[in-house]
Write an enzyme that holds these catalytic residues in place. Structure first.
Site, PDB file in Angstrom:
ATOM      1  N   ASP A  36     -18.097  35.019  56.154  1.00  0.00           N
ATOM      2  CA  ASP A  36     -16.889  35.645  55.594  1.00  0.00           C
ATOM      3  C   ASP A  36     -16.876  35.385  54.078  1.00  0.00           C
ATOM      4  O   ASP A  36     -17.353  34.343  53.615  1.00  0.00           O
ATOM      5  CB  ASP A  36     -15.654  35.021  56.253  1.00  0.00           C
ATOM      6  CG  ASP A  36     -14.365  35.731  55.901  1.00  0.00           C
ATOM      7  OD1 ASP A  36     -13.856  36.486  56.751  1.00  0.00           O
ATOM      8  OD2 ASP A  36     -13.843  35.521  54.779  1.00  0.00           O
TER       9      ASP A  36
ATOM     10  N   HIS B  19     -14.529  34.614  52.210  1.00  0.00           N
ATOM     11  CA  HIS B  19     -13.669  33.484  51.849  1.00  0.00           C
ATOM     12  C   HIS B  19     -14.219  32.200  52.486  1.00  0.00           C
ATOM     13  O   HIS B  19     -14.738  32.239  53.607  1.00  0.00           O
ATOM     14  CB  HIS B  19     -12.240  33.731  52.344  1.00  0.00           C
ATOM     15  CG  HIS B  19     -11.640  35.000  51.815  1.00  0.00           C
ATOM     16  ND1 HIS B  19     -11.631  36.175  52.551  1.00  0.00           N
ATOM     17  CD2 HIS B  19     -11.077  35.272  50.617  1.00  0.00           C
ATOM     18  CE1 HIS B  19     -11.055  37.124  51.818  1.00  0.00           C
ATOM     19  NE2 HIS B  19     -10.718  36.615  50.646  1.00  0.00           N
TER      20      HIS B  19
ATOM     21  N   HIS C 127      -9.354  29.829  58.478  1.00  0.00           N
ATOM     22  CA  HIS C 127      -8.536  29.157  57.456  1.00  0.00           C
ATOM     23  C   HIS C 127      -7.527  28.169  58.053  1.00  0.00           C
ATOM     24  O   HIS C 127      -6.872  27.445  57.298  1.00  0.00           O
ATOM     25  CB  HIS C 127      -7.754  30.178  56.615  1.00  0.00           C
ATOM     26  CG  HIS C 127      -8.609  31.045  55.747  1.00  0.00           C
ATOM     27  ND1 HIS C 127      -9.542  30.546  54.873  1.00  0.00           N
ATOM     28  CD2 HIS C 127      -8.671  32.407  55.621  1.00  0.00           C
ATOM     29  CE1 HIS C 127     -10.148  31.550  54.243  1.00  0.00           C
ATOM     30  NE2 HIS C 127      -9.643  32.684  54.688  1.00  0.00           N
TER      31      HIS C 127
ATOM     32  N   ASP D  40     -15.813  40.863  54.994  1.00  0.00           N
ATOM     33  CA  ASP D  40     -15.128  41.187  53.742  1.00  0.00           C
ATOM     34  C   ASP D  40     -15.994  40.929  52.498  1.00  0.00           C
ATOM     35  O   ASP D  40     -15.520  41.114  51.374  1.00  0.00           O
ATOM     36  CB  ASP D  40     -13.774  40.461  53.641  1.00  0.00           C
ATOM     37  CG  ASP D  40     -13.809  39.047  54.171  1.00  0.00           C
ATOM     38  OD1 ASP D  40     -14.912  38.519  54.452  1.00  0.00           O
ATOM     39  OD2 ASP D  40     -12.722  38.452  54.311  1.00  0.00           O
TER      40      ASP D  40
HETATM   41 ZN   LIG Z   1     -12.159  36.549  54.548  1.00  0.00          ZN
END
Ligand SMILES: [Zn+2]
Length: 312
Positions: free
Chosen positions: A162, A164, A125, A246
């Site tokens: 992931d 996200h 991120h 996740d």
């Molecule tokens: Zn994540």
């Protein structure tokens, strides 16, 4: 030949406030899982600090200086609502980026075919000038740039499963024609980016959002129909994985329905592809995964496949 495992005690010194999901216990769970006798053959190495040059390929000096200056003497400082630093965080972030870069060096030197970096904080991120989403430096992006600029590779792929979207990696690789970035992620979900029409300056970014509730069958279908053909056409000389776990059904931060078997499957599929185009070379780095039991089981499944494939 075996699989390299990069770790550093600094990963345990990056402390976050009580109740924060990106907690020291995550790396404790991963390290404990990889201490099982079935992982005895791993070639265990200490992660070095990232070189300044490696960070400067993806972040301006001002970003690095900001992160350095933000590290508190004691207690915590928040860089945003999610992203915190403790006194040990800078060293942890330097070792996390350094692990990915060192793993690239070792795999390209032929010391192993596969490597896993069990480090934190995660990195996908972190944007060019903005730490966010628990991340300080773009570790996997820095490793990709090192493979391209230092080792002279022509084509490197980053695959991010992931849950996200890897907005940071996308930002750092937006203009990088030599890097195909493929991301599967739940959408809508934090950070809000990752729509299919975000394709990079050269059409070399492939975002494959998944709806809430998507299970491993849908993930495998999207990988087989969209991601793997694009990767095969790109013919990477090295595959980097942003390995967040996740999307597991037990994860508290998201709503996908994957199991550890799905992570084992995608690892095998990416190793197959690496066998076709990249001499089997795969470097994976830990990103998210916030249910401790699911994280440990998922990392074990992922590393087991990396070891099976690295030994061939
Ligand atoms: Zn994540």
């Amino acid at each position: 030949m075996t699989t390299l495992l990069y770790t550093h005690p600094a990963s345990q010194s990056h402390v976050t406030p009580d109740g924060h999901p990106e907690q020291v216990a995550r790396i404790d769970a991963v390290v404990a899982a990889l201490a099982h006798p079935s992982f005895a053959e791993l070639d265990r190495r200490e992660a070095p600090e990232a070189r300044r040059d490696d960070l400067l390929r993806v972040h301006p000096e001002a970003h690095i200086a900001f992160v350095e200056a933000s590290a508190p003497q004691d207690g915590f400082v928040s860089l945003d609502a999610d992203t915190w630093m403790s006194p040990g965080s800078l060293q942890a972030a330097l070792r996390a980026a350094g692990a990915a870069c060192a793993a690239v060096d070792a795999v390209l030197a032929g010391e192993a075919r596969t490597a896993f970096c069990a480090t934190r904080p995660p990195g996908h991120h972190a944007e060019r000038e903005k730490p966010m989403g628990f991340c300080l430096f773009g570790s996997v992006a820095a490793a990709a740039k090192r493979a391209l600029d230092v080792h002279g590779l022509s084509r490197v792929a980053i695959v991010d499963f992931d849950v996200h979207h890897g907005n940071g990696t996308q930002d750092l690789m937006w203009d990088e024609e030599r890097c195909l970035f493929v991301s599967t992620h739940q959408m809508p979900l934090y950070p809000g980016t990752g729509a299919p029409d975000e394709t990079g300056a050269h059409g070399q970014i492939l975002n494959l959002p998944l709806p809430s509730g998507a299970d491993g069958a849908l993930f495998r279908k999207v990988m087989e129909e969209r991601a793997l053909p694009a990767l095969r056409a790109f013919a990477p000389e090295l595959i980097l994985i942003s390995a967040g776990f996740d999307a597991h059904r037990s994860d508290p931060l998201a709503g996908l329905d994957f199991t550890e078997e799905d992570f084992a499957w995608v690892t095998g599929a990416l190793c197959d592809l690496a066998d076709e185009t990249a001499g089997g070379r795969v470097v994976s780095s830990l990103e998210g995964g916030y249910d401790l039991e699911a994280l440990a089981a998922s990392v074990a499944a992922h590393v087991t496949v990396l070891m099976e494939r690295g030994a061939r």
